[in-house]
Design an enzyme around this catalytic site. Structure first.
Site, PDB file in Angstrom:
ATOM      1  N   TYR A 142       2.777  -2.390 -11.618  1.00  0.00           N
ATOM      2  CA  TYR A 142       3.372  -0.759 -12.118  1.00  0.00           C
ATOM      3  C   TYR A 142       3.788  -0.897 -13.902  1.00  0.00           C
ATOM      4  O   TYR A 142       3.427  -0.065 -14.395  1.00  0.00           O
ATOM      5  CB  TYR A 142       3.847   0.228 -11.610  1.00  0.00           C
ATOM      6  CG  TYR A 142       3.782   1.329 -10.672  1.00  0.00           C
ATOM      7  CD1 TYR A 142       2.786   0.435  -9.518  1.00  0.00           C
ATOM      8  CD2 TYR A 142       3.698   2.025 -10.639  1.00  0.00           C
ATOM      9  CE1 TYR A 142       2.503   1.348  -8.506  1.00  0.00           C
ATOM     10  CE2 TYR A 142       3.231   2.923  -9.383  1.00  0.00           C
ATOM     11  CZ  TYR A 142       2.623   2.180  -8.054  1.00  0.00           C
ATOM     12  OH  TYR A 142       2.076   3.676  -7.866  1.00  0.00           O
ATOM     13  N   LYS A 190       1.345 -10.092   0.687  1.00  0.00           N
ATOM     14  CA  LYS A 190       0.177 -10.533   0.543  1.00  0.00           C
ATOM     15  C   LYS A 190      -0.311 -12.503   0.000  1.00  0.00           C
ATOM     16  O   LYS A 190      -0.490 -13.281  -1.130  1.00  0.00           O
ATOM     17  CB  LYS A 190      -1.282 -10.147  -0.307  1.00  0.00           C
ATOM     18  CG  LYS A 190      -2.568 -10.235  -0.337  1.00  0.00           C
ATOM     19  CD  LYS A 190      -2.983  -9.776   0.454  1.00  0.00           C
ATOM     20  CE  LYS A 190      -5.118 -10.200   1.099  1.00  0.00           C
ATOM     21  NZ  LYS A 190      -4.999 -10.303   2.031  1.00  0.00           N
ATOM     22  N   ASP A 222      -3.092  -5.593   3.852  1.00  0.00           N
ATOM     23  CA  ASP A 222      -4.012  -5.582   5.228  1.00  0.00           C
ATOM     24  C   ASP A 222      -4.235  -5.796   6.479  1.00  0.00           C
ATOM     25  O   ASP A 222      -4.310  -4.311   7.452  1.00  0.00           O
ATOM     26  CB  ASP A 222      -5.342  -6.361   4.664  1.00  0.00           C
ATOM     27  CG  ASP A 222      -4.984  -7.231   4.345  1.00  0.00           C
ATOM     28  OD1 ASP A 222      -3.842  -7.811   5.039  1.00  0.00           O
ATOM     29  OD2 ASP A 222      -6.300  -8.843   4.639  1.00  0.00           O
ATOM     30  N   ASP A 246       3.618   1.957  -2.540  1.00  0.00           N
ATOM     31  CA  ASP A 246       2.648   2.973  -2.949  1.00  0.00           C
ATOM     32  C   ASP A 246       1.250   3.824  -1.836  1.00  0.00           C
ATOM     33  O   ASP A 246       1.297   5.087  -1.712  1.00  0.00           O
ATOM     34  CB  ASP A 246       2.721   2.852  -4.398  1.00  0.00           C
ATOM     35  CG  ASP A 246       1.366   4.517  -4.834  1.00  0.00           C
ATOM     36  OD1 ASP A 246       2.343   5.482  -4.734  1.00  0.00           O
ATOM     37  OD2 ASP A 246       0.562   4.606  -5.239  1.00  0.00           O
ATOM     38  N   ASP A 250       1.744   6.449   1.411  1.00  0.00           N
ATOM     39  CA  ASP A 250       0.524   7.341   1.744  1.00  0.00           C
ATOM     40  C   ASP A 250       0.180   7.429   3.177  1.00  0.00           C
ATOM     41  O   ASP A 250       0.283   8.785   3.511  1.00  0.00           O
ATOM     42  CB  ASP A 250      -0.055   7.899   0.679  1.00  0.00           C
ATOM     43  CG  ASP A 250       0.285   8.578  -0.512  1.00  0.00           C
ATOM     44  OD1 ASP A 250       1.517   8.309  -0.596  1.00  0.00           O
ATOM     45  OD2 ASP A 250      -0.687   8.924  -0.403  1.00  0.00           O
TER      46      ASP A 250
HETATM   47  C1  IPM Z   1       4.518   8.349  -5.777  1.00  0.00           C
HETATM   48  C2  IPM Z   1       3.685   8.749  -6.720  1.00  0.00           C
HETATM   49  C3  IPM Z   1       3.785   8.234  -8.122  1.00  0.00           C
HETATM   50  C4  IPM Z   1       3.754   6.837  -7.890  1.00  0.00           C
HETATM   51  C5  IPM Z   1       2.900   8.836  -8.829  1.00  0.00           C
HETATM   52  C6  IPM Z   1       2.321   9.891  -9.457  1.00  0.00           C
HETATM   53  C7  IPM Z   1       2.996   7.398 -10.606  1.00  0.00           C
HETATM   54  O1  IPM Z   1       2.614   8.467  -6.452  1.00  0.00           O
HETATM   55  O2  IPM Z   1       5.453   8.102  -5.926  1.00  0.00           O
HETATM   56  O3  IPM Z   1       4.226   7.565  -4.599  1.00  0.00           O
HETATM   57  O4  IPM Z   1       2.682   6.238  -7.507  1.00  0.00           O
HETATM   58  O5  IPM Z   1       4.731   5.923  -7.777  1.00  0.00           O
HETATM   59 MN    MN Z   2       1.828   7.401  -4.172  1.00  0.00          MN
END
Ligand code: IPM
Ligand code: MN
Length: 355
Positions: A142, A190, A222, A246, A250
């Site tokens: 990032y 990884k 993975d 990240d 999710d």
């Molecule tokens: C999160 C979001 C952010 C990230 C984006 C919006 C930059 O997806 O907080 O997970 O990738 O960290």
């Molecule tokens: Mn995210």
């Protein structure tokens, strides 16, 4: 206790859900005798519209001078399909994390008995799931340099960089959390391919000697993506780098069936930040229908992590559970029962805290 809280409602449904968390925080303040003051700042697309900057200096000053930040959501569809946009709301979030030194993102996944049937997974796999990710938040791909394009614009590159120090400080948080939980730590990497991952694994192996009560497992990213769906109960505390975290968080956020309820904390410096995991949900903005519970539970995390006030945090969680069992919920989880407005849920929670 005196508490200075920065409010960054952001975009989409952010302002509505933050408003409900504020009602709850004020009710807690009244009940327990805390002096709580709030200062609001602009962030994200709304900050770009007002100032041209997604994280204006004025907002940073408010955050840096506060004890904790309550963050709503950022993002606006007008930027999503425009890869050439010069300023993007997300840049504000990344700069904020970096400038405030928030290097650890804590994202729990746990179940609510009344919602577990909404999970995309079979009941026996998801019932009782309880794990937490510690995602590194201010390093890795990032932020690594160099990044960009070649002169012709036909090649693009990002750089993944980690120092030992960055890994150690994140991993220690994971070890300490594991000690207070089921004493299992999974290092997600990884290492079969990436040099950065090999440094992660080596560093965590060295640290493990200092935490003999914690069992450490090493798994490739993975495989973790797969096992999170197959048998999520295998996990307790997981530590990982920024990009893997990240993606996996999710995935983790939906398996309990309660994505609208999952809170998160970003830690690392004196100022700590708390935000719901869900995004800005622009389709629902301004309609008073968004589920405020993830933001309210983020406020519960705030009392625990920023102020070490467990009783206040537990009361908020208990009242949220009560709203679920009594069906005082928004349309996304009303399931044929009465759907309450965002603001009504907030009022109900605050009145129950005081009542
Ligand atoms: C999160 C979001 C952010 C990230 C984006 C919006 C930059 O997806 O907080 O997970 O990738 O960290
Ligand atoms: Mn995210």
């Amino acid at each position: 206790m005196e508490m200075n809280i920065a409010l960054l409602p952001g975009d989409g449904i952010g302002p509505e859900v933050i408003a409900q968390a504020v009602k709850v925080v004020k009710a807690i303040g009244q009940k327990f005798g805390h002096q709580i003051s709030f200062k609001e700042g602009l962030v994200g697309a709304s900050a770009i519209d007002a100032t041209g900057d997604p994280y204006p200096d004025a907002t940073h000053e408010i955050c840096a001078a506060s004890d904790a930040v309550l963050f709503g959501a950022i993002g606006d569809p007008k930027y999503d399909n425009d890869p050439k946009a010069k300023v993007r709301p997300e840049q504000g979030l990344l700069r904020m994390r970096q400038k405030l030194g928030l290097f650890a993102n804590v994202r729990p996944t746990f179940t609510f008995p009344s919602l577990v049937h909404k999970s995309p997974l079979k009941l026996d796999r998801v019932e009782g799931v309880d794990f937490v990710f510690f995602r590194e938040l201010t390093g890795g791909i990032y932020f690594g340099e160099p990044r960009g394009r070649n002169e012709q614009g036909t090649k693009a590159f990002d750089t993944n960089v980690y120092s030992k120090e960055e890994i150690v400080r994140l991993a220690r948080m994971g070890f300490e959390a594991a000690q207070k939980r089921r004493k299992l730590l999974t290092c997600v990497d990884k290492a079969n391919v990436m040099a950065t991952s090999r440094l992660w694994r080596e560093t965590v192996q060295e640290l493990a000697a200092e935490y003999p009560d914690v069992k450490v497992e090493y798994e490739f990213v993975d495989a973790v993506a797969m096992r999170l769906i197959q048998w999520p109960k295998a996990y307790d505390v997981l530590i990982t780098e920024n990009l893997f975290g990240d993606i996996l968080t999710d995935e983790a956020s939906v398996i309990s069936g309660s994505m609208g309820l999952m809170p998160s904390a970003s830690l690392g410096s004196d100022v700590k930040l708390f935000e719901p995991i869900h995004g800005s949900y622009p389709q629902a903005a301004g309609k008073d229908i968004a589920n405020p519970l993830a933001t309210v539970l983020s406020a519960a995390m705030m009392f625990e992590y920023a102020f070490d006030l467990k009783e206040e945090a537990n009361l908020i969680s208990d009242i949220v559970n009560l709203s679920l069992t009594e069906g005082i919920v928004t349309e996304d989880i009303a399931e044929g029962g009465k759907a309450y407005k965002t603001s009504e849920v907030g009022d109900w929670l605050a009145s129950k805290i005081l009542g």
